[in-house]
Design an enzyme around this catalytic site. Structure first.
Site, PDB file in Angstrom:
ATOM      1  N   LEU A 211       0.893  -1.101   0.093  1.00  0.00           N
ATOM      2  CA  LEU A 211       0.086  -0.230  -0.018  1.00  0.00           C
ATOM      3  C   LEU A 211       1.009   1.152  -0.083  1.00  0.00           C
ATOM      4  O   LEU A 211       1.683   1.483   0.787  1.00  0.00           O
ATOM      5  CB  LEU A 211      -1.035   0.114   1.307  1.00  0.00           C
ATOM      6  CG  LEU A 211      -2.215   0.736   1.236  1.00  0.00           C
ATOM      7  CD1 LEU A 211      -3.158   0.310   0.230  1.00  0.00           C
ATOM      8  CD2 LEU A 211      -2.684   0.867   2.742  1.00  0.00           C
ATOM      9  N   HIS A 212       0.855   2.004  -1.117  1.00  0.00           N
ATOM     10  CA  HIS A 212       1.762   3.198  -1.228  1.00  0.00           C
ATOM     11  C   HIS A 212       1.195   4.242  -1.857  1.00  0.00           C
ATOM     12  O   HIS A 212       1.792   5.355  -1.940  1.00  0.00           O
ATOM     13  CB  HIS A 212       3.058   2.609  -1.589  1.00  0.00           C
ATOM     14  CG  HIS A 212       2.979   2.606  -3.392  1.00  0.00           C
ATOM     15  ND1 HIS A 212       2.492   1.490  -3.860  1.00  0.00           N
ATOM     16  CD2 HIS A 212       3.414   3.369  -4.258  1.00  0.00           C
ATOM     17  CE1 HIS A 212       2.804   1.703  -5.039  1.00  0.00           C
ATOM     18  NE2 HIS A 212       3.055   2.765  -5.536  1.00  0.00           N
ATOM     19  N   ARG A 213       0.159   4.217  -2.717  1.00  0.00           N
ATOM     20  CA  ARG A 213      -0.499   5.123  -3.672  1.00  0.00           C
ATOM     21  C   ARG A 213      -1.000   6.280  -2.806  1.00  0.00           C
ATOM     22  O   ARG A 213      -1.731   6.189  -1.853  1.00  0.00           O
ATOM     23  CB  ARG A 213      -1.500   4.702  -4.334  1.00  0.00           C
ATOM     24  CG  ARG A 213      -1.667   5.458  -5.689  1.00  0.00           C
ATOM     25  CD  ARG A 213      -2.424   4.561  -6.799  1.00  0.00           C
ATOM     26  NE  ARG A 213      -1.598   3.518  -7.273  1.00  0.00           N
ATOM     27  CZ  ARG A 213      -0.709   3.574  -8.343  1.00  0.00           C
ATOM     28  NH1 ARG A 213      -0.656   4.829  -8.796  1.00  0.00           N
ATOM     29  NH2 ARG A 213       0.049   2.439  -8.652  1.00  0.00           N
TER      30      ARG A 213
END
Length: 369
Positions: A211-213
């Protein structure tokens, strides 16, 4: 033909590496003189010798030290530094990959210096202008000379935008080339060579999460809802979560708490991450690359986004778009638990030979001059 190969982030090197390996292996590859440029865009720009050794490539010939900053600051720093490289090296072609700021910046510099641009992963579109990557894709393709596409949707998008048919080359996907190359190495490796081998051995079943967006992690309310749903999932199954530095910063800032069954790890190298996710019951992610790689190995993937620029992974592969709400995440896990998952199939030309096709096209172009 003299080519500058440009990479700015870890996934870029994974896409460049098969091309370098193919140039070295191709008996006609001597016609291609190349140098590797690392813009330093990625947070972990001081990559170790082992990172490049794992990819089977040399360390970069140029390091531009772009570092952090806003999109404008980073793009500007890359452009100024890359222009100096181009003026000194005088390449015939600048080859860029993907959709990061380095892709955009180096394409613009090359085109203004009348250097041809080759774009690997050309034509992908999410049609979401809120995504910085979509802007990078659109602008890069507006000035590209060689379009190397990964799926038929890319061809269709480029033709609709008025790009010439003869410049569009459907070659398959270099990311799959690298995946197959790395998977063979992982299968041959001693498990003790992986830091988290003991962790994996202790878990009968687990999920893998990335999860990084920014659209997911920069909004405290949205991120809280996502993690709350994942905490509920973790009541039934462990989740392995290598935490991106950007995400870690936001989690700490918003003081978001995790279930003890969500195992948070530091960012992983490519082989270690592959070692973990390839045997997961399922992958939850907002990454672009993992949508493709999970399709490549037949692992169920649930993409925490409302759209994707890689529709073939949904239409033919193992990927399912589930949106960003906690309710949808819980529903996706419930389907997975009940065995209601897509088996998927390998898209056309995702056979590990994309880099070979790219190099052959470039060599043929030399012969035609």
């Amino acid at each position: 033909m003299k080519i500058l190969l440009v990479a700015g982030a870890r996934p870029n090197f994974m896409k460049i590496a098969p091309i370098i390996r193919e140039i070295k292996a191709n008996q006609n590859g001597l016609q291609l003189e190349y140098k590797l440029v690392h813009t330093g865009q990625h947070y972990d720009f001081n990559m170790s010798e082992s990172f490049f050794a794992d990819l089977g490539i040399q360390k970069p010939d140029f390091f531009l030290s772009a570092g952090e900053g806003s999109h404008s600051e980073q793009t500007a720093k890359i452009m100024v530094a890359f222009e100096r490289v181009c003026l000194d090296e005088k390449p015939d072609v600048v080859l860029v990959v993907g959709d990061v700021n380095s892709t955009l910046a180096c394409s613009i510099v090359a085109k203004k210096l009348l250097i041809k641009v080759a774009h690997v992963e050309a034509g992908l579109r999410s049609f979401d202008l809120c995504m910085p990557e979509e802007i990078n894709r659109m602008v890069t393709d507006s000035i590209t000379d060689y379009f190397f596409t990964t799926e038929q949707h890319g061809n269709e998008n480029l033709l609709k935008e008025g790009k010439p048919q003869e410049a569009i080359h459907y070659v398959g996907h270099v990311m799959i080339d690298n995946l197959l190359y790395q998977n063979e190495k992982v299968l041959r490796a001693d498990n003790e060579s992986f830091q988290n081998a003991g962790l994996k051995a202790s878990l009968a079943e687990y999920l893998f999460l990335t999860l990084h967006r920014p659209s997911n992690v920069d909004n405290p309310e949205k991120l809280s809802h996502i993690i709350s749903a994942l905490n509920q999932v973790a009541e039934e199954i462990h989740i392995i979560f290598p935490v991106h530095p950007r995400t870690r910063k936001m989690l700490d800032s918003f003081d978001i708490k995790f279930s003890a069954n969500i195992i948070q790890l530091k960012p992983l190298g490519y082989q270690e991450a592959l070692y973990l996710w390839k045997d997961a019951l399922g992958v939850f992610t907002d990454s672009g690359g993992l949508q493709e790689e999970t399709t490549g190995l037949g692992v169920p993937c649930f993409t925490i986004r409302d759209n994707t620029e890689r529709p073939v992974t949904v239409e033919e592969g193992t990927n399912t778009l589930i949106g960003t709400t906690g309710t949808n995440i819980l529903a996706a896990y419930d389907s997975l638990k009940k065995g209601n998952i897509k088996t998927g199939s390998m898209p056309e030309l995702w056979d590990g030979k994309a880099a070979q096709r790219i190099v052959d096209i470039l060599i043929d172009d030399i012969a035609s001059l």
